[in-house]
Scaffold this active site. Sequence first.
Site, PDB file in Angstrom:
ATOM      1  N   TYR A  39     -29.437  30.841 -27.437  1.00 14.56           N
ATOM      2  CA  TYR A  39     -28.017  30.519 -27.310  1.00 14.56           C
ATOM      3  C   TYR A  39     -27.289  30.850 -28.606  1.00 14.56           C
ATOM      4  CZ  TYR A  39     -23.958  27.676 -25.942  1.00 14.56           C
ATOM      5  OH  TYR A  39     -22.705  27.236 -25.599  1.00 14.56           O
ATOM      6  N   SER A  40     -26.234  31.651 -28.508  1.00 13.63           N
ATOM      7  CA  SER A  40     -25.464  32.043 -29.684  1.00 13.63           C
ATOM      8  C   SER A  40     -23.999  32.179 -29.310  1.00 13.63           C
ATOM      9  CB  SER A  40     -25.977  33.371 -30.251  1.00 13.63           C
ATOM     10  OG  SER A  40     -25.128  33.833 -31.285  1.00 13.63           O
ATOM     11  N   ASN A  41     -23.147  31.434 -29.985  1.00 12.71           N
ATOM     12  CA  ASN A  41     -21.721  31.513 -29.726  1.00 12.71           C
ATOM     13  C   ASN A  41     -21.146  32.887 -30.031  1.00 12.71           C
ATOM     14  OD1 ASN A  41     -20.908  28.676 -28.977  1.00 12.71           O
ATOM     15  ND2 ASN A  41     -22.008  28.288 -30.868  1.00 12.71           N
ATOM     16  N   GLY A  78     -20.352  20.908 -23.528  1.00 10.19           N
ATOM     17  CA  GLY A  78     -19.438  21.372 -24.561  1.00 10.19           C
ATOM     18  C   GLY A  78     -19.376  20.414 -25.725  1.00 10.19           C
ATOM     19  N   SER A  92     -17.875  24.274 -25.398  1.00  8.47           N
ATOM     20  CA  SER A  92     -18.493  25.424 -24.727  1.00  8.47           C
ATOM     21  C   SER A  92     -18.277  25.484 -23.225  1.00  8.47           C
ATOM     22  CB  SER A  92     -19.988  25.458 -25.037  1.00  8.47           C
ATOM     23  OG  SER A  92     -20.198  25.982 -26.319  1.00  8.47           O
TER      24      SER A  92
END
Length: 369
Positions: A187-189, A325, A91
Site C-alpha cells: 500500500y502506497s499513497n 481512511g 483514504s
Amino acid sequence: MKGRRTGTAVVACLTVSLLATPAVTAPAAADASPSGRPGLQAMLDKIVAGGAVAAIAEVRDGDRTWRAASGKARMNNAQPAPVNGRFRAGSVTKSFTATVVLQLVGEGRLRLSDSVEKWLPGLVDKGADITIRHLLQHTSGLPEYSTDMMDEAGIPKERYRTWTARELVEKAEKLPRDFPPGSDYKYSNTNYIVLGMLIEKVTGRPYATEIRERILRPLGLRDTRVPGASPEVYGPHAHAYAPVTRGGQVVPVDVTRFNPTMAGAAGEIVSTTEDINRFYRALFQGKLLRPGLLKEMKDPGTTEGYGLGLELAPLPCGTAFGHGGGAPGYLTVAFNSADGSRQVTLSMTPFSGDPHQAAMTLLTSALCP
C-alpha cells in the site's frame, strides 16, 4: 509503512489500520428513527469510552437508515458531537479517485494496461513498466512519499504548506523502489497521487473537478468537498486531537485544521457518513460504472484484499467492500455488502486507547445482522 496485510486490514491515508475481531451481532432493527437501531448507540458509546473524543455513524439496511453520535464536538466543552458532522475521510478518497479513472477507461480514453510513461512522461523512473492497474491496486512498487511528513504525535510537520502533486511524487522518487512493478503488493499513497495527475492529463481538468462533476453533483453529495489548500472543515464537525507530551504530561493539541494538499487524490476529501454511504450504494448498484469495470474494481486479483480502489474485508456473512481512511486526528471506516444494500460508515476522533475492536464490532454488526 503498510506492507502485506493479514486478516481484515483497513488501510488508511496515513498508515492507520483496523484488524478484524470476533463478531458481536445485534438483532435486526425495526425502528427507523435516527438512533433506533438496537445496539448502535451503545457501540458508539463504547468507542468513546475507549478513548475517542467523538464517534458518529450511519447504518443502512435496504430502505432503513439509522444515525447516531456519541462524545463531544470539542474536548473542552459539553457540546455533543453532531450526528451529521463533517470529517476528514482520508483514504476513502481513493475509491472516488479510482471511480473516475475507471469511468475514463469505460469511455475509451484510458486502458488499464496503459503505462505511466505514456501519459506522464518522465514523471517516475521506469514509468514504462508501471501500468494504471498497478497504480490502482498498489502493485507498482512506488514507495510511500509521506513517511517523513508527520511528527511523533501524528501532526503534519509543515502543517499549512501547500504541496503540489509533483512535489509529493518527487519525494517518493528519492526513495528506493519497494519491488519491481507487478511482482508484489504494498500500500502506497504515491500511487493515487499519480492517478490524480493522470486524471488531469487525460481530461484537461484537475482531478477534484472531475470528482465534483462526475460523482458529487450527479449524486447530490452536497456535504462532500475536495478542499484543495483550504485547512478548514466547513459545517458542523467534531474536532480532532493529537496527544503531545509536554513537561512530562500528555496534553491534547487540536489538529482539525491543516492543509490537505499533503494527501491530495490519495486522501483529502471531507464528507459525512450519509454522503459516503450514498456514494458507495450508487457505486455498487451500478450507477457509476459499467458492470464489467465494477467487477474488476472488486476483484483483488493476486493482492491480499485490495481491488482497484477498494478494500475487501472478510466477514462472517461474506466479503464486505469499501475503504478505511485516516487523517490527523480522524479515523473512518466505510464498508458495504457486495450489492450495496447494507452499509455502515463510522467516523471517529480517537485520542487515547485503541478503538479498533469496538469499531470492527460495529462494522460486523451492521453488515451481518
